[in-house]
Write an enzyme that holds these catalytic residues in place. Structure first.
Site, PDB file in Angstrom:
ATOM      1  N   HIS B 111      20.884  50.881  32.978  1.00 26.09           N
ATOM      2  CA  HIS B 111      20.309  51.044  34.318  1.00 26.09           C
ATOM      3  C   HIS B 111      19.912  49.686  34.891  1.00 26.09           C
ATOM      4  O   HIS B 111      20.200  49.373  36.058  1.00 26.09           O
ATOM      5  CB  HIS B 111      19.096  51.976  34.228  1.00 26.09           C
ATOM      6  N   GLU B 177      13.945  59.943  35.226  1.00 22.58           N
ATOM      7  CA  GLU B 177      13.160  59.129  34.306  1.00 22.58           C
ATOM      8  C   GLU B 177      12.251  60.029  33.483  1.00 22.58           C
ATOM      9  O   GLU B 177      12.028  61.186  33.813  1.00 22.58           O
ATOM     10  CB  GLU B 177      12.308  58.120  35.085  1.00 22.58           C
ATOM     11  N   GLN B 216      14.268  48.788  50.043  1.00 19.23           N
ATOM     12  CA  GLN B 216      13.919  48.006  48.848  1.00 19.23           C
ATOM     13  C   GLN B 216      14.649  46.659  48.813  1.00 19.23           C
ATOM     14  O   GLN B 216      14.028  45.622  48.510  1.00 19.23           O
ATOM     15  CB  GLN B 216      14.267  48.827  47.600  1.00 19.23           C
ATOM     16  N   TYR B 220      11.943  43.542  48.704  1.00 19.76           N
ATOM     17  CA  TYR B 220      11.433  43.425  47.337  1.00 19.76           C
ATOM     18  C   TYR B 220      11.373  42.000  46.801  1.00 19.76           C
ATOM     19  O   TYR B 220      10.843  41.795  45.696  1.00 19.76           O
ATOM     20  CB  TYR B 220      12.247  44.322  46.395  1.00 19.76           C
TER      21      TYR B 220
END
Lengths: 258, 258
Positions: B111, B177, B216, B220
């Site tokens: 991931h 998750e 994002q 970010y």
């Protein structure tokens, strides 16, 4: 009854009236207001102040904040019951509120540029997004403590030559910041407009988000500050109501957002 | 009295016994345990379950978790008072606990590498720190909601050609998750060793930290995910006790930390 003497040069005059949570030996924490070097027990004003934090009062909303501030001003500018009066050096100060979430913005161009030079030497200090939106991150709400709380130097991984080393932070840093305390929540999924700032924000505190720069420099890419800033954040035990700041407004430096 | 029928293939057999918070029409939220398609009201086991969240129970610590789990197993494997029994489709499920802090790690190498390719195309997908420490960030505790809560598509700034554009996210993403629920706190400044995991962690939930990848990607740098992941995080309403996982242990894939 006590008449509170306020020296001319006191930072805690009748225009300020900050809220805090205090206790005296053998009594539970409750809310008080500071006037000069005196703490006045606010349970003499309203039962909501018997709680060990300001959250129940803050949740009552802006209209109540205005109304109660007027009642407090009325009380402390006259004769105050002796049982409500405590010298500030005879009380213990506690966290003034429970922190639900804590967001740290780096809103000063000078500070953001300095940090950019520190962490990304040789490249443009301000990122392209900086002039378009407020860049921030969530801090660890559970480690916000009132000023005066002892802070343990954190240990962690620090960038090394071949591999990281582990040990106590060698580059502890302090940052003087202003914190705004949101008093009333908003429903999930509903934006709050900038014009609602004065309705939603209860007050301001001083903040030091302690930073372990060596731990931060190694860990923060790409998900931002984490353990390097999560060991403690100190705030002033006194919350200055936003209502107290109206009289102190001055022009801000010009900004050039894009 | 009711004897709960547990089909052979039920995911909610006697080895699981997850905790949740539920209400029925006209009753306040309280804790329950799920057995097959039945919710058993845990206030029949202990008064601590009358609270609208599991926090008071979790705070009682590991020894109590073990003891109460045995009492629950005893109750639900025998005759259960009718008033304690509710079909799962007749109850409303709520947030099972209050979230104090919420940390999101990206602990899967696959991931983390995929996201590196997504956000930093052309450069090494894994950052140098990734194999040395768990990289994580604090999420917004106040926007964690139980599964089934409607999520509003967030709006925000998205990277544009000349300047950012503003509008609804076009790249909403989901992430499956596992969340671990810390049950008991630790004193400020005291580290908690990895060996204490089983003592401190109460249970596990499924998590979807909804992500607005376009928001994002623009915001970010360098302080990590913020509004692009702060609009909502969904968790399963059932918390599987860590004690239930012992019987399900399997070998993990080999890891090569440095």
């Amino acid at each position: 009854m006590t008449r509170i003497d306020i020296p001319e040069d006191s930072l805690f005059g009748l225009g300020n009236l900050p809220y805090g949570v205090f206790s005296t030996p053998g009594t539970p924490p409750r809310a008080g207001v500071r006037v000069a070097d005196t703490v006045v027990d606010l349970t003499f004003v309203d039962d909501v102040f018997a709680a060990p934090c300001l959250n129940p009062f803050m949740a009552q909303g802006h209209a109540r904040w205005v109304e109660v501030r007027a009642r407090i001003l009325d009380l402390v500018s006259g004769d105050v019951p002796d049982a409500a009066v405590h010298p500030v050096d005879s009380v213990t100060l506690h966290m003034p509120f429970e922190v639900a979430d804590y967001v740290d913005f780096y809103a000063s161009e000078h500070h953001a540029s300095n940090l950019g030079r520190l962490f990304r030497p040789g490249s443009e200090p301000l990122m392209p997004n900086w002039k378009h939106l407020p860049v921030g991150y969530h801090g660890r709400a559970g480690t916000v403590v009132p000023s005066g709380t002892d802070i343990v130097r954190p240990t962690g991984q620090r960038k090394g030559e071949a591999a990281p080393t582990f040990g106590g932070s060698r580059r502890l840093d302090i940052e003087a910041e202003v914190g705004f305390v949101v008093g009333t929540p908003s429903p999930l999924g509903s934006p709050v407009g900038a014009d609602d700032f004065g309705e939603r924000v209860f007050g301001a505190v001083l903040v030091n988000d302690w930073s372990a720069r060596d731990i931060q420099a190694w860990e923060y890419v790409p998900l931002g500050p984490f353990l390097g800033k999560s060991f403690a954040t100190s705030i002033s035990p006194w919350v200055v109501p936003l209502l107290a700041l109206d009289a102190a407004r001055v022009a801000t430096p010009p900004q050039t957002p894009e």
